[in-house]
Write a protein that holds these residues in place. Sequence first.
Motif, short mmCIF file in Angstrom:
data_model
loop_
_atom_site.label_atom_id
_atom_site.label_comp_id
_atom_site.label_asym_id
_atom_site.label_seq_id
_atom_site.Cartn_x
_atom_site.Cartn_y
_atom_site.Cartn_z
N TYR A 44 59.11 27.81 20.01
CA TYR A 44 60.35 27.34 19.40
C TYR A 44 60.16 26.25 18.35
O TYR A 44 61.13 25.72 17.82
N ASN A 45 58.90 25.90 18.06
CA ASN A 45 58.60 24.99 16.96
C ASN A 45 59.40 23.68 17.06
O ASN A 45 59.97 23.20 16.07
N HIS A 78 62.26 23.02 18.30
CA HIS A 78 63.68 23.13 17.97
C HIS A 78 64.46 22.10 18.79
O HIS A 78 64.24 21.94 19.99
N VAL A 99 65.90 22.95 22.26
CA VAL A 99 64.97 23.26 23.35
C VAL A 99 64.18 22.00 23.67
O VAL A 99 63.27 21.61 22.93
N HIS A 135 71.65 30.70 18.57
CA HIS A 135 70.43 31.30 19.09
C HIS A 135 69.19 30.61 18.52
O HIS A 135 69.11 30.34 17.32
N VAL A 136 68.24 30.32 19.39
CA VAL A 136 66.98 29.71 18.97
C VAL A 136 65.95 30.82 18.85
O VAL A 136 65.54 31.43 19.84
N ASP A 137 65.54 31.11 17.63
CA ASP A 137 64.60 32.20 17.40
C ASP A 137 63.19 31.80 17.83
O ASP A 137 62.75 30.66 17.64
N THR A 138 62.48 32.77 18.38
CA THR A 138 61.07 32.59 18.66
C THR A 138 60.31 32.71 17.34
O THR A 138 60.65 33.53 16.48
N GLN A 139 59.29 31.91 17.18
CA GLN A 139 58.53 31.94 15.92
C GLN A 139 57.91 33.33 15.70
O GLN A 139 57.47 33.97 16.64
#
Length: 948
Positions: free
Chosen positions: A682-683, A685, A688, A756-760
Amino acid sequence: MKHLLRNLWIVVLIVCCNFQQAFAQQMPPIPVDQKVRIGKLDNGLTYYIRHNALPEHRVEFYIAQKVGAIQEEPQQRGLAHFLEHMCFNGTKNFPGDDKNLGIVAWCESKGIKFGTNLNAYTSVDETVYNISNVPAENENIVDSCLLILHDWSNAVLLEDKEIDKERGVIHEEWRSRNSGIMRLYTEAQPVMYPDSKYSDCMPIGSIDVIDNFAYQTIRDYYHKWYRPDLQGIIIVGDIDVDVIEQKIKKIFADIPAPVNPAERVYFPVPDNQEPLIYIGKDKEVDDPSLSIYFKHEATPDSEKGNIGYLMQDYVTSMITSMLNSRLNELRQSANPPFVYAGAGYGSYFLSKTKDAFEVSAGSKADGIMEALKAVLTEVERVRRFGFTESEYERARANYLQRLESAYAEREKSKSDGYVREYVRHFLDAEPIPGIEFEYSTMNQVAPNIPVAVINQVCQTQLIPDNNQVVFIAAPEKEGMTYPTKEEVLAMLKEMKAWDVKAYEDKVSNEPLMKEAPQGGKIVSEKPDCIYGTTELTLSNGVKVYIKQTDFKADEIRMKAYSCGGNSLFDTKDALNFNQSIMNGLVAAGGIGNFSRVDLTKLLAGKKVSVNAGVGGTQEYVNGNCSPKDFETMLQLTYLNFTAPRKDEEAFASFKSRMKAQLESSEANPLASINDTIMKMMYNNHPRVISLKANLIDQIDYDRVLALYKERFANASDFKFYFVGNIDLEKAKPLIAQYLGTLPATGAAPETIRDNHVDTQKGILVNEYAKEQQTPMATNFMLYTGTCKYNLENKIRMSVLSQVLNMVYTEEVREKEGGTYGVSSYGSLSKDTKEEFMLQIVYQTDPAKRKHLNGIIDEQLKKVATEGPTTEHLQKVKEYMLKKHKDNQKENGYWLSNLDEYFSTGIDETEGYEDIVNRITIKDMQEFTDSLLKQGNKITVIMTVPEEK
């Protein structure tokens, strides 16, 4: 039963002599349940057979051995466990070098999954093998399972090449389990068991022995100890008892009785007059922990066959139950002296020849002595003053409720429960009278045992001045303060002189709800809705779906949800809406006028639980209850919506314990890889958050409660599902009264916000080194991307996960001896996007990681280019179809289906078997290829620094 009542005077013996011996005197015998057939063959083999209809068309096969690590000589350390592994690697009738006829391969071809239905365990004094959930309709399958038990008993091949293959597997099992606490347990054994065989008996054994023992050494061990006079066969399920008995007599007749067998010694544990104290330190121990044992002679097997033994079990269960309630109450205080604590009565650590009353706790990093004094204070309080009448009433009510529930379910009991009872009867002579006898007897006995008897046992027998043992495990790190043996010894000696007051039991007479809400109505009712449910629409807009089942007599399950969850919260509140924080804090505060402790007291004697929370995309309530406690479940649900309770003391306690746990977890190397994985995914984020101890003081309690209340302020878009033994006509007015009066604002139904939190994306790798006491490489691989969310793809993902587990077991575990196991798991999700995740995790020798990762990648790509093998695909299908049939008789399955149907629109039941049956190798090849070609893979590897 009148006879028992006339002779209850015998309980008075407890107050004047040793409580274990007293229970055994002048007591009538405990009968053996006549529904189980027990016999013994001429060769000494014991068998137990019982017909049981649930699960339908299924049967359990077990073989229990009165053999374990305690039988090993120094040069054999680890061979009992090694032998357990070898029993799956080739027998007379199931040779290990035949990929189709080996035990694992044959079982999986019949839907009997290795690790799930086919398994074993080795402990200090016993080894038990099982073949579970076996299809019983096919007589050939039943006969073959009996033949497997036969071979385990007397016909394991133990071939050189199979032994050598398994060395690597067990070496890697040792590696993965050689944690800080396990090292300290092993180091503590000579201190806890001086002059005893138990001083060196951990089942995993010596790694030097595992790597180097001669082939004949394990064969000698097998032939010496695996013999019919030490073996018990247990078969329970949807079978004909007479037929199975004749098959056992025929199949096991060729096993010879042992000639001049070695004596199976049950090694004693010496008493100790002065306390035995072990204090161990290890860099990889998470949190400080301690256990205090007060040793007692174990009840001899010969004395377990009378009513007194049931009474002994009852009394000790009452004591530990009441003490655990006190410890839990202390844990909820604003500044708790420990992170957790508990009490129990049973075998002393590893030994079955000595029992012990044990009190254990986990402490803060700087609070070992504080935790030790706190639990010893509670022990001394019990010894000095015993328990109160009100405490005992609650504990007894809970005991009788569990007994009543088991009795209500007597016609719905599953076979595995009976198997566990018979295994313990064979190995430990534990009584098996059947629930009818136990229910009838203990409902007469328990109410006639007064709290004075319980207290007399506590004060005169349970907590002796000798036979004390203390085990303390702590992290080894700078700045840590450790107790000395002298300090611990002084505390044990001084506890009788402490200023300890009697416990005051604060009990409220207030009802859960002073007034029931009024005004709710059912405005429409539709029978025969989805899955045979009845749909109710309530006056406030709430929808209710009720599915009546007879799968269990004493169970109703509930789930409720509405869309939104924490996706509707602003990112600035990320710490406060963290699910561990929000849901943990709301639960800690209690509901209505009741703290969490008070609520537990109020619900004594009831089978009911409800928990509410806020997830990523929905707010939810889950519950279950006995039919007689249905109204209580609805009341708890109502209060979780309308009256979450603010409790500053509970908040302070929560913060204190959470800080201690987070600080301690940093010692565990796996905490490091978990943090790294989250960052890679999640870099960093802002939504998170990886919880750390320094964040806990930043929690805004008022904000947490405000956010929670916001999500439960409008119930009109909630859907409720009830599945189980529910009387519809009796339930409807209660549903209207409690759920129909939940708050409704009239606002339009909410949807999930696209937070929504995108996966890298892309190919990302992070390999780093961290010092570890046992060199190990932990490998994590994650594939992500988009995938249409439908039943076909969900089934395909399940097939892929299971196929990969089989492939990696064969290629990485068995052929390479490179790991104890590779875990593959895939899932699909659907909120604002339709996505998939496929993760692969395993641990190995750092020197092997590159080679094994190459095999992991190669085999996955092979599935993407060629598809799975015919054998693997068919095995997975067999298991899934078998499991699907079993699921039809589970309340949880239908509750899950209702939730899935209304939250995603997917009907999990429609055409399931057809989809499974028609999946082809090409389907799986194309599906896997579609996942991999998206090109998103995150790899995280934690290894050790290279030697210079």
